[in-house]
Design a protein around this motif. Structure first.
Motif, PDB file in Angstrom:
ATOM      1  N   TRP A  60       0.828  -1.208   0.000  1.00 24.76           N
ATOM      2  CA  TRP A  60       0.000   0.000   0.000  1.00 24.76           C
ATOM      3  C   TRP A  60       0.868   1.266   0.000  1.00 24.76           C
ATOM      4  O   TRP A  60       1.895   1.269   0.653  1.00 24.76           O
ATOM      5  CB  TRP A  60      -0.913  -0.023   1.233  1.00 24.76           C
ATOM      6  N   PRO A  61       0.549   2.327  -0.758  1.00 23.67           N
ATOM      7  CA  PRO A  61      -0.752   2.634  -1.379  1.00 23.67           C
ATOM      8  C   PRO A  61      -0.969   2.048  -2.771  1.00 23.67           C
ATOM      9  O   PRO A  61      -1.965   2.380  -3.405  1.00 23.67           O
ATOM     10  CB  PRO A  61      -0.737   4.166  -1.432  1.00 23.67           C
ATOM     11  N   GLN A  62      -0.073   1.221  -3.263  1.00 17.02           N
ATOM     12  CA  GLN A  62      -0.329   0.487  -4.490  1.00 17.02           C
ATOM     13  C   GLN A  62      -0.961  -0.863  -4.152  1.00 17.02           C
ATOM     14  O   GLN A  62      -0.927  -1.310  -2.992  1.00 17.02           O
ATOM     15  CB  GLN A  62       0.975   0.267  -5.269  1.00 17.02           C
ATOM     16  N   ARG A  67      -2.738  -9.498  -7.099  1.00 16.46           N
ATOM     17  CA  ARG A  67      -3.953  -9.575  -6.288  1.00 16.46           C
ATOM     18  C   ARG A  67      -5.210  -9.559  -7.150  1.00 16.46           C
ATOM     19  O   ARG A  67      -5.184  -9.168  -8.313  1.00 16.46           O
ATOM     20  CB  ARG A  67      -3.994  -8.417  -5.288  1.00 16.46           C
ATOM     21  N   GLN A  68      -6.320  -9.980  -6.544  1.00 16.56           N
ATOM     22  CA  GLN A  68      -7.621  -9.974  -7.220  1.00 16.56           C
ATOM     23  C   GLN A  68      -8.452  -8.812  -6.695  1.00 16.56           C
ATOM     24  O   GLN A  68      -8.571  -8.611  -5.484  1.00 16.56           O
ATOM     25  CB  GLN A  68      -8.365 -11.287  -6.956  1.00 16.56           C
ATOM     26  N   ILE A  69      -9.030  -8.048  -7.628  1.00 18.02           N
ATOM     27  CA  ILE A  69      -9.950  -6.960  -7.280  1.00 18.02           C
ATOM     28  C   ILE A  69     -11.371  -7.403  -7.611  1.00 18.02           C
ATOM     29  O   ILE A  69     -11.636  -7.957  -8.681  1.00 18.02           O
ATOM     30  CB  ILE A  69      -9.621  -5.678  -8.075  1.00 18.02           C
ATOM     31  N   ALA A 115     -12.277   3.922 -13.463  1.00 19.68           N
ATOM     32  CA  ALA A 115     -11.272   4.764 -12.798  1.00 19.68           C
ATOM     33  C   ALA A 115     -11.059   4.306 -11.362  1.00 19.68           C
ATOM     34  O   ALA A 115      -9.920   4.261 -10.868  1.00 19.68           O
ATOM     35  CB  ALA A 115     -11.709   6.224 -12.841  1.00 19.68           C
ATOM     36  N   MET A 116     -12.149   3.933 -10.677  1.00 19.61           N
ATOM     37  CA  MET A 116     -12.043   3.421  -9.314  1.00 19.61           C
ATOM     38  C   MET A 116     -11.342   2.067  -9.293  1.00 19.61           C
ATOM     39  O   MET A 116     -10.446   1.817  -8.477  1.00 19.61           O
ATOM     40  CB  MET A 116     -13.434   3.289  -8.690  1.00 19.61           C
ATOM     41  N   ALA A 117     -11.717   1.184 -10.211  1.00 14.39           N
ATOM     42  CA  ALA A 117     -11.183  -0.177 -10.222  1.00 14.39           C
ATOM     43  C   ALA A 117      -9.669  -0.209 -10.393  1.00 14.39           C
ATOM     44  O   ALA A 117      -8.980  -1.043  -9.799  1.00 14.39           O
ATOM     45  CB  ALA A 117     -11.861  -0.991 -11.326  1.00 14.39           C
ATOM     46  N   PHE A 118      -9.129   0.707 -11.201  1.00 16.84           N
ATOM     47  CA  PHE A 118      -7.696   0.695 -11.493  1.00 16.84           C
ATOM     48  C   PHE A 118      -6.940   1.832 -10.791  1.00 16.84           C
ATOM     49  O   PHE A 118      -5.830   2.169 -11.185  1.00 16.84           O
ATOM     50  CB  PHE A 118      -7.476   0.767 -13.005  1.00 16.84           C
ATOM     51  N   SER A 119      -7.529   2.378  -9.751  1.00 14.97           N
ATOM     52  CA  SER A 119      -6.935   3.542  -9.088  1.00 14.97           C
ATOM     53  C   SER A 119      -5.679   3.212  -8.294  1.00 14.97           C
ATOM     54  O   SER A 119      -4.916   4.105  -7.951  1.00 14.97           O
ATOM     55  CB  SER A 119      -7.968   4.204  -8.167  1.00 14.97           C
ATOM     56  N   GLY A 121      -3.460   0.559  -9.231  1.00 14.92           N
ATOM     57  CA  GLY A 121      -2.618  -0.352 -10.005  1.00 14.92           C
ATOM     58  C   GLY A 121      -3.445  -1.226 -10.918  1.00 14.92           C
ATOM     59  O   GLY A 121      -4.685  -1.185 -10.919  1.00 14.92           O
ATOM     60  N   LEU A 122      -2.759  -2.050 -11.708  1.00 15.13           N
ATOM     61  CA  LEU A 122      -3.417  -2.850 -12.738  1.00 15.13           C
ATOM     62  C   LEU A 122      -3.593  -4.298 -12.308  1.00 15.13           C
ATOM     63  O   LEU A 122      -3.113  -5.227 -12.971  1.00 15.13           O
ATOM     64  CB  LEU A 122      -2.625  -2.763 -14.048  1.00 15.13           C
TER      65      LEU A 122
END
Length: 246
Positions: A60-62, A67-69, A115-119, A121-122
């Motif tokens: 964090w903050p990345q 990981r799975q989102i 924008a929220m989902a990838f805020s 990292g990818l």
């Protein structure tokens, strides 16, 4: 006081709400409601500083690409269109993003959700939505958001969320999801008696106001049914601690 909210509007809202709901929505008072679904179980799961977040998400903050989102979505036209972002870690699921807007087109909602989902990292993203929302699924797919169909049974979804809370494996980042925390605390069961026959119970349901983000959360977790597991410590002696000649 908010100059955009008239006295007349507040009077109408107060007339049709319970005192607890009015205090929660318009007087910035955190209230635990009678019949609350989650109540005070949220408090111990709130991460209030970066140190507590890093204890669960070390990078964090990345958010690492390994990981799975999960993103849960609750569409709406006459009520806010909501989404929440959850990252799955070894120690549990952490809610790290929220989206709540109204009176926007699907292309605007899709842009905001991505924008929220990838805020952070990818990382890989899975989207979940109420299985009956067929038209919204089609609309969102036109903008690169392909949703999984989540079961919409309220009781099953609530029990899934409760099980993660009870196991202390569901967390909320306070500075990023304040509205989610507020809605989770005010989320409560509606009266389940028939208006025609007060002795006859009807299907269990929740009070349908300020429920968008809790709904997003249960849709997401219903598409990710397994709790994270801790790595078990080895009971074998570490070879690196043996003398070199052995």
């Amino acid at each position: 006081a908010n100059p955009d909210i008239s006295v007349e509007f507040l009077a109408r809202e107060k007339a049709q709400m319970s005192d607890e709901m009015y205090r929660q929505e318009y007087e910035a008072d955190f209230v635990v409601f009678q019949g609350a679904v989650y109540g005070g179980s949220i408090d111990s799961q709130v991460l209030r500083d970066d140190a507590s977040i890093r204890a669960i998400i070390p990078e964090w903050p990345q958010i690492g690409p390994h990981r799975q989102i999960l993103v849960g979505i609750d569409t709406g036209a006459d009520h806010p269109f909501g989404a929440c972002k959850i990252v799955i870690t070894e120690r549990g699921a952490v809610v790290v993003g929220e989206y709540l807007e109204r009176n926007k087109s699907f292309v605007e909602h899709a842009s905001g959700i991505k924008a929220m989902a990838f805020s952070h990292g990818l990382a890989a993203v899975r989207y979940a939505i109420n299985k009956n929302e067929r038209q919204p699924m089609i609309e969102l797919s036109q903008h690169g958001i392909n949703c999984e169909r989540a079961q919409n049974d309220v009781v099953a979804g609530v029990e899934r969320v409760k099980s993660w809370l009870h196991a202390h494996q569901l967390f909320f980042v306070e500075k990023l999801v304040p509205t989610t925390i507020k809605q989770m605390k005010s989320y409560r069961w509606a009266d389940n008696y028939s208006p025609k026959d007060e002795q006859k119970k009807v299907k269990e349901k929740v009070y349908k106001k300020a429920d968008e983000l809790p709904d997003c959360l249960r849709y997401a977790l219903l598409c990710w049914p397994r709790l994270p597991t801790f790595a078990q410590p080895s009971t074998q002696r570490a070879l690196t601690k043996l003398p070199p000649d052995m």
